[in-house]
Design an enzyme around this catalytic site. Structure first.
Site, PDB file in Angstrom:
ATOM      1  CB  THR A   1       6.577 -18.886  10.180  1.00 45.08           C
ATOM      2  OG1 THR A   1       6.912 -18.951  10.085  1.00 45.08           O
ATOM      3  CG2 THR A   1       6.341 -17.625  11.135  1.00 45.08           C
TER       4      THR A   1
ATOM      5  CD  GLU B   1       9.518 -23.578  12.235  1.00 40.80           C
ATOM      6  OE1 GLU B   1       9.853 -23.332  13.906  1.00 40.80           O
ATOM      7  OE2 GLU B   1       9.953 -24.151  11.402  1.00 40.80           O
TER       8      GLU B   1
ATOM      9  CE1 TYR C   1      11.203 -16.424  12.435  1.00 39.60           C
ATOM     10  CE2 TYR C   1      10.379 -18.815  12.028  1.00 39.60           C
ATOM     11  CZ  TYR C   1      10.439 -17.674  11.561  1.00 39.60           C
ATOM     12  OH  TYR C   1      10.083 -16.991  10.768  1.00 39.60           O
TER      13      TYR C   1
ATOM     14  CE  LYS D   1       8.669 -14.049  11.759  1.00 33.73           C
ATOM     15  NZ  LYS D   1       8.770 -13.136  10.806  1.00 33.73           N
TER      16      LYS D   1
HETATM   17  P1  NAP Z   1      15.649 -13.018   5.830  1.00 33.31           P
HETATM   18  O1  NAP Z   1      16.730 -13.447   4.530  1.00 33.31           O
HETATM   19  O2  NAP Z   1      16.703 -14.117   7.538  1.00 33.31           O
HETATM   20  O3  NAP Z   1      16.337 -11.930   5.995  1.00 33.31           O
HETATM   21  C1  NAP Z   1      15.936 -11.112   7.531  1.00 33.31           C
HETATM   22  C2  NAP Z   1      15.988 -10.144   7.357  1.00 33.31           C
HETATM   23  O4  NAP Z   1      15.403  -9.361   8.432  1.00 33.31           O
HETATM   24  C3  NAP Z   1      17.517  -9.334   7.473  1.00 33.31           C
HETATM   25  O5  NAP Z   1      17.232  -8.104   6.058  1.00 33.31           O
HETATM   26  C4  NAP Z   1      18.334  -8.671   8.370  1.00 33.31           C
HETATM   27  O6  NAP Z   1      19.196  -7.489   7.710  1.00 33.31           O
HETATM   28  C5  NAP Z   1      16.906  -8.491   9.119  1.00 33.31           C
HETATM   29  N1  NAP Z   1      16.847  -8.032  10.624  1.00 33.31           N
HETATM   30  C6  NAP Z   1      17.585  -8.993  10.980  1.00 33.31           C
HETATM   31  N2  NAP Z   1      17.935  -8.138  12.538  1.00 33.31           N
HETATM   32  C7  NAP Z   1      17.006  -7.256  12.052  1.00 33.31           C
HETATM   33  C8  NAP Z   1      16.852  -6.077  13.646  1.00 33.31           C
HETATM   34  N3  NAP Z   1      17.128  -5.728  14.179  1.00 33.31           N
HETATM   35  N4  NAP Z   1      16.177  -4.888  12.483  1.00 33.31           N
HETATM   36  C9  NAP Z   1      16.156  -4.768  11.553  1.00 33.31           C
HETATM   37  N5  NAP Z   1      16.172  -5.426  10.029  1.00 33.31           N
HETATM   38  C10 NAP Z   1      16.460  -7.269  10.780  1.00 33.31           C
HETATM   39  O7  NAP Z   1      14.661 -13.819   5.700  1.00 33.31           O
HETATM   40  P2  NAP Z   1      13.355 -13.680   4.944  1.00 33.31           P
HETATM   41  O8  NAP Z   1      13.831 -15.318   4.464  1.00 33.31           O
HETATM   42  O9  NAP Z   1      13.268 -13.098   3.325  1.00 33.31           O
HETATM   43  O10 NAP Z   1      11.955 -14.273   5.010  1.00 33.31           O
HETATM   44  C11 NAP Z   1      11.404 -12.991   5.388  1.00 33.31           C
HETATM   45  C12 NAP Z   1      10.188 -12.675   6.735  1.00 33.31           C
HETATM   46  O11 NAP Z   1       9.556 -13.944   6.412  1.00 33.31           O
HETATM   47  C13 NAP Z   1      11.269 -12.873   7.885  1.00 33.31           C
HETATM   48  O12 NAP Z   1      10.532 -12.509   8.510  1.00 33.31           O
HETATM   49  C14 NAP Z   1      10.654 -14.538   8.156  1.00 33.31           C
HETATM   50  O13 NAP Z   1      10.663 -14.612   9.651  1.00 33.31           O
HETATM   51  C15 NAP Z   1       9.810 -14.995   7.769  1.00 33.31           C
HETATM   52  N6  NAP Z   1       9.395 -15.963   6.825  1.00 33.31           N
HETATM   53  C16 NAP Z   1       9.602 -16.994   6.095  1.00 33.31           C
HETATM   54  C17 NAP Z   1       9.502 -17.459   5.682  1.00 33.31           C
HETATM   55  C18 NAP Z   1      10.831 -18.770   4.423  1.00 33.31           C
HETATM   56  O14 NAP Z   1      11.115 -19.004   4.288  1.00 33.31           O
HETATM   57  N7  NAP Z   1      11.688 -17.629   3.448  1.00 33.31           N
HETATM   58  C19 NAP Z   1       8.560 -18.569   6.239  1.00 33.31           C
HETATM   59  C20 NAP Z   1       7.884 -17.317   6.492  1.00 33.31           C
HETATM   60  C21 NAP Z   1       8.362 -16.534   7.139  1.00 33.31           C
HETATM   61  P3  NAP Z   1      20.601  -7.488   8.638  1.00 33.31           P
HETATM   62  O15 NAP Z   1      21.575  -8.183   7.095  1.00 33.31           O
HETATM   63  O16 NAP Z   1      21.042  -6.533   9.052  1.00 33.31           O
HETATM   64  O17 NAP Z   1      20.874  -8.754   9.209  1.00 33.31           O
HETATM   65  O1  G4F Z   2      15.235 -24.554   6.129  1.00 25.37           O
HETATM   66  P1  G4F Z   2      15.442 -24.918   7.553  1.00 25.37           P
HETATM   67  O2  G4F Z   2      16.434 -24.196   8.153  1.00 25.37           O
HETATM   68  O3  G4F Z   2      13.923 -23.980   7.495  1.00 25.37           O
HETATM   69  P2  G4F Z   2      12.748 -23.653   8.646  1.00 25.37           P
HETATM   70  O4  G4F Z   2      13.509 -23.929   9.988  1.00 25.37           O
HETATM   71  O5  G4F Z   2      11.563 -25.022   8.107  1.00 25.37           O
HETATM   72  O6  G4F Z   2      12.151 -22.323   8.736  1.00 25.37           O
HETATM   73  C1  G4F Z   2      12.050 -21.336   7.540  1.00 25.37           C
HETATM   74  O7  G4F Z   2      11.005 -21.857   7.063  1.00 25.37           O
HETATM   75  C2  G4F Z   2      10.067 -21.653   7.754  1.00 25.37           C
HETATM   76  C3  G4F Z   2       8.482 -21.383   7.257  1.00 25.37           C
HETATM   77  O8  G4F Z   2       8.191 -23.037   7.603  1.00 25.37           O
HETATM   78  C4  G4F Z   2      10.162 -19.485   7.925  1.00 25.37           C
HETATM   79  F1  G4F Z   2       9.404 -18.869   8.553  1.00 25.37           F
HETATM   80  C5  G4F Z   2      11.626 -19.690   8.809  1.00 25.37           C
HETATM   81  O9  G4F Z   2      11.934 -18.251   8.910  1.00 25.37           O
HETATM   82  C6  G4F Z   2      12.383 -20.070   8.226  1.00 25.37           C
HETATM   83  O10 G4F Z   2      12.369 -19.636   6.668  1.00 25.37           O
HETATM   84  O11 G4F Z   2      14.879 -26.563   7.719  1.00 25.37           O
HETATM   85  C7  G4F Z   2      13.990 -27.371   7.417  1.00 25.37           C
HETATM   86  C8  G4F Z   2      14.326 -28.109   7.740  1.00 25.37           C
HETATM   87  C9  G4F Z   2      14.553 -28.259   9.156  1.00 25.37           C
HETATM   88  O12 G4F Z   2      13.529 -29.062  10.079  1.00 25.37           O
HETATM   89  C10 G4F Z   2      15.142 -29.015   9.713  1.00 25.37           C
HETATM   90  O13 G4F Z   2      15.710 -29.085  10.884  1.00 25.37           O
HETATM   91  O14 G4F Z   2      15.606 -29.144   7.575  1.00 25.37           O
HETATM   92  C11 G4F Z   2      16.249 -30.061   8.539  1.00 25.37           C
HETATM   93  N1  G4F Z   2      17.318 -29.635   8.320  1.00 25.37           N
HETATM   94  C12 G4F Z   2      18.185 -30.971   8.738  1.00 25.37           C
HETATM   95  N2  G4F Z   2      19.618 -30.991   8.308  1.00 25.37           N
HETATM   96  C13 G4F Z   2      18.597 -29.064   8.595  1.00 25.37           C
HETATM   97  C14 G4F Z   2      19.539 -29.135   8.061  1.00 25.37           C
HETATM   98  N3  G4F Z   2      18.007 -27.264   8.181  1.00 25.37           N
HETATM   99  C15 G4F Z   2      19.348 -26.389   8.319  1.00 25.37           C
HETATM  100  N4  G4F Z   2      18.806 -25.733   8.619  1.00 25.37           N
HETATM  101  N5  G4F Z   2      20.582 -27.270   8.319  1.00 25.37           N
HETATM  102  C16 G4F Z   2      21.046 -28.348   8.258  1.00 25.37           C
HETATM  103  O15 G4F Z   2      21.871 -28.916   7.784  1.00 25.37           O
END
Ligand code: NAP
Ligand code: G4F
Length: 331
Positions: free
Chosen positions: A130, A132, A154, A158
């Site tokens: 990520t 992050e 987190y 990661k």
């Molecule tokens: P998400 O919607 O939050 O999905 C997370 C998944 O992890 C869910 O299916 C959840 O299952 C599963 N999980 C949680 N705890 C678990 C456990 N103990 N054993 C097995 N599975 C478990 O995340 P996403 O946005 O699809 O992201 C997918 C991956 O990419 C994550 O690893 C995230 O950190 C990474 N990532 C995401 C982004 C982004 O912007 N979306 C960016 C960079 C990296 P349950 O439904 O059972 O909770």
């Molecule tokens: O949408 P966020 O919670 O995503 P964040 O923290 O960037 O993390 C997501 O992206 C990562 C990739 O860089 C993934 F690895 C991670 O698993 C996840 O998918 O927050 C985005 C930004 C932050 O700076 C947060 O402080 O939005 C700001 N924010 C401001 N108000 C808020 C809020 N975020 C959330 N969730 N809720 C608020 O009310």
């Protein structure tokens, strides 16, 4: 001779990326397995309805034995580790759980591959790294060589998973790749993340169901792309002869204020100043202020690029939420 059907196991099948990746792999004629946790997972029905061709296999990233059993049963050619505690804000409240699932979970899966694949090199591995990891960014834009400085439990978990993946690649010759993905969103994004929180609440404001959106840090900037584009990059990484690490990003950054502009404009509201309140409950102990990725390597080696603009993405999400909220109202 016809090619044997490929098999893939996805952890995190109930999450945003898990469903898009499963759709992509099914369209490529894979046999897809999804690891599902818990004895009565509330998202099981959603997955069964959306992806009836996916076979769900019980298992948990905290339970090594269940991962070994899942690999033994599925015999996958490709393993995508998308499962994680993925919400940064939650990781500050539950850092130990985050370390266990997001960090050690990846190690358990790598160990399970080492045990089951036994050096045959059949099972390829994708780790969901990520942006992050960059945290307090050392350079802008960020690429594969930019040093990491994570700013949350987190991000630290990661980093452990990322380096373990690199270590298993170098130590045991596993075809293991890390995708360093910048934020990617969709109408399937969890409501806890800021884009979906905004688009769903804007839809509710438009329909007269809500007055205000409480938000934390309005100064954050993110490189936001569309999840449907990003899962193609994950798959491409595992099709390469050599494993490696790649940044997937749009190369553009936008502020939360721009997100609010586009979302409110889509429902005909130009001035949203009275509809957004800053709420300290949504501030974080440490923040990643500015993320912008450099996807040059992914474009050059994988031929991958983000295809959906920021505006198209946010409009797509607002439209989806208007439909959802209207359907709920009609019931
Ligand atoms: P998400 O919607 O939050 O999905 C997370 C998944 O992890 C869910 O299916 C959840 O299952 C599963 N999980 C949680 N705890 C678990 C456990 N103990 N054993 C097995 N599975 C478990 O995340 P996403 O946005 O699809 O992201 C997918 C991956 O990419 C994550 O690893 C995230 O950190 C990474 N990532 C995401 C982004 C982004 O912007 N979306 C960016 C960079 C990296 P349950 O439904 O059972 O909770
Ligand atoms: O949408 P966020 O919670 O995503 P964040 O923290 O960037 O993390 C997501 O992206 C990562 C990739 O860089 C993934 F690895 C991670 O698993 C996840 O998918 O927050 C985005 C930004 C932050 O700076 C947060 O402080 O939005 C700001 N924010 C401001 N108000 C808020 C809020 N975020 C959330 N969730 N809720 C608020 O009310």
């Amino acid at each position: 001779m016809a090619q044997a059907q490929k098999r893939a196991l996805i952890t995190g099948i109930t999450g945003q990326d898990g469903t898009y990746l499963a759709e992509l792999l099914l369209s490529k004629n894979y046999q897809v397995y999804g690891l599902i946790r818990g004895q009565n997972n509330p998202k099981r029905a959603m997955v069964e309805q959306l992806l009836p061709a996916v076979e769900l296999v019980e298992g948990d990233l905290s339970d090594m034995g269940s991962l070994v059993a899942a690999l033994e049963y599925c015999q996958p050619d490709e393993v995508y580790n998308l499962g994680a505690i993925s919400f940064v804000a939650l990781s500050f409240k539950q850092p130990e759980l985050t370390g266990d699932i997001t960090g050690l979970g990846a190690l358990r899966l790598l160990e399970a591959i080492r045990i089951i694949d036994g050096g045959k090199g059949k099972m390829r591995f994708y780790q969901a790294s990520t942006s992050e990891l960059y945290g307090k960014v050392r350079e802008t834009p960020q690429n594969e060589l930019t040093p990491f400085h994570p700013r949350s439990p987190y991000g630290v978990a990661k980093a452990y998973a990322h380096y373990m993946t690199v270590n298993y690649r170098e130590s045991y010759g596993i075809h293991a790749s890390c995708g360093i993905l910048f934020n990617h969103e969709s109408p399937r994004r969890g409501h806890e993340f800021v884009t979906r929180k905004v688009t769903s609440m804007v839809a509710r404001i438009k329909l007269g169901l809500q007055k205000e959106i409480p938000l934390g840090n309005l100064d954050s900037k993110r490189d936001w792309g569309f999840a449907g584009d990003y899962v193609k990059g994950m798959w491409l990484m595992l099709q390469q002869d050599e494993p490696d690490d790649y940044v997937l990003a749009t190369g553009e950054t936008h502020s939360i204020k721009e997100l609010l502009d586009v979302a409110f404009k889509e429902v005909g509201i130009e001035d949203w100043s009275e509809s957004v309140k800053q709420d300290p409950r949504f501030m974080r102990p440490a923040e990643v202020d500015l993320l912008i990725g450099d996807p040059t390597k992914a474009k050059k080696v994988l031929g991958w690029q983000s295809e959906t603009s920021f505006e198209e993405l946010i409009k797509m999400m607002v439209k989806g939420d208007l439909e959802l909220e209207s359907q709920k109202l009609a019931k």
